[in-house]
Design a protein around this motif. Structure first.
Motif, PDB file in Angstrom:
ATOM      1  N   SER A  94       1.135  -1.576   0.039  1.00 44.93           N
ATOM      2  CA  SER A  94      -0.367  -0.213   0.125  1.00 44.93           C
ATOM      3  C   SER A  94       0.912   1.724   0.012  1.00 44.93           C
ATOM      4  O   SER A  94       0.732   2.378  -0.788  1.00 44.93           O
ATOM      5  CB  SER A  94      -0.934   0.388   1.301  1.00 44.93           C
ATOM      6  OG  SER A  94      -0.471   0.186   2.501  1.00 44.93           O
ATOM      7  N   LYS A  95       2.313   1.288   0.655  1.00 41.82           N
ATOM      8  CA  LYS A  95       2.980   2.376   0.564  1.00 41.82           C
ATOM      9  C   LYS A  95       3.422   2.695  -0.848  1.00 41.82           C
ATOM     10  O   LYS A  95       4.305   3.487  -1.166  1.00 41.82           O
ATOM     11  CB  LYS A  95       3.680   2.113   1.463  1.00 41.82           C
ATOM     12  CG  LYS A  95       3.914   1.645   2.848  1.00 41.82           C
ATOM     13  CD  LYS A  95       3.089   3.010   2.998  1.00 41.82           C
ATOM     14  CE  LYS A  95       2.047   3.047   4.777  1.00 41.82           C
ATOM     15  NZ  LYS A  95       1.539   4.115   5.482  1.00 41.82           N
ATOM     16  N   GLY A  96       3.371   1.778  -2.030  1.00 45.74           N
ATOM     17  CA  GLY A  96       3.530   2.514  -3.138  1.00 45.74           C
ATOM     18  C   GLY A  96       4.190   1.580  -4.274  1.00 45.74           C
ATOM     19  O   GLY A  96       5.084   0.593  -3.471  1.00 45.74           O
ATOM     20  N   PRO A  97       4.937   1.580  -4.842  1.00 42.66           N
ATOM     21  CA  PRO A  97       6.136   0.748  -5.427  1.00 42.66           C
ATOM     22  C   PRO A  97       7.232   0.522  -4.420  1.00 42.66           C
ATOM     23  O   PRO A  97       7.685   0.840  -3.853  1.00 42.66           O
ATOM     24  CB  PRO A  97       6.582   1.298  -7.188  1.00 42.66           C
ATOM     25  CG  PRO A  97       5.372   2.429  -7.522  1.00 42.66           C
ATOM     26  CD  PRO A  97       4.954   2.144  -5.686  1.00 42.66           C
ATOM     27  N   GLY A  98       8.228  -0.497  -4.926  1.00 43.19           N
ATOM     28  CA  GLY A  98       9.810  -1.362  -4.583  1.00 43.19           C
ATOM     29  C   GLY A  98       9.389  -1.246  -2.681  1.00 43.19           C
ATOM     30  O   GLY A  98      10.258  -1.522  -1.764  1.00 43.19           O
TER      31      GLY A  98
END
Length: 94
Positions: free
Chosen positions: A67-71
């Protein structure tokens, strides 16, 4: 009967390795810049080797990281590395 036209073969376009290499290097530089800000400049030159593993993690944990984004895998590795380094400091290891 009419003769069939030969299909013209498309010439394969070769990408210029310099151009693609430059693009790859540009993206890599951006990633390293972000890593340098977090871990210090020495991390760019002293990158640890990676090993592909299979790891079972709670669904909630993976969902939160994603949920915090890519990576998300990189973030998980970074957190595990911090825990490892703190443990080594407590135990007096190098």
């Amino acid at each position: 009967m009419t003769p069939k036209n030969k299909k013209s073969r498309r010439k394969k376009t070769r990408t210029r390795s310099g151009r693609v290499g430059g693009l790859h290097a540009s993206v890599e530089d951006d990633v390293f810049l972000l890593a340098d800000q977090e871990m210090g400049a020495e991390a760019r030159w002293n990158r640890p080797r990676k090993r592909r593993i299979s790891l079972r993690v709670d669904v909630e944990v993976v969902d939160w990281f994603k949920s915090k984004g890519p990576g998300y895998q990189t973030r998980m590795n970074r957190i595990l590395r911090r825990v490892m380094m703190e443990g080594k400091k407590r135990m007096g290891e190098k």
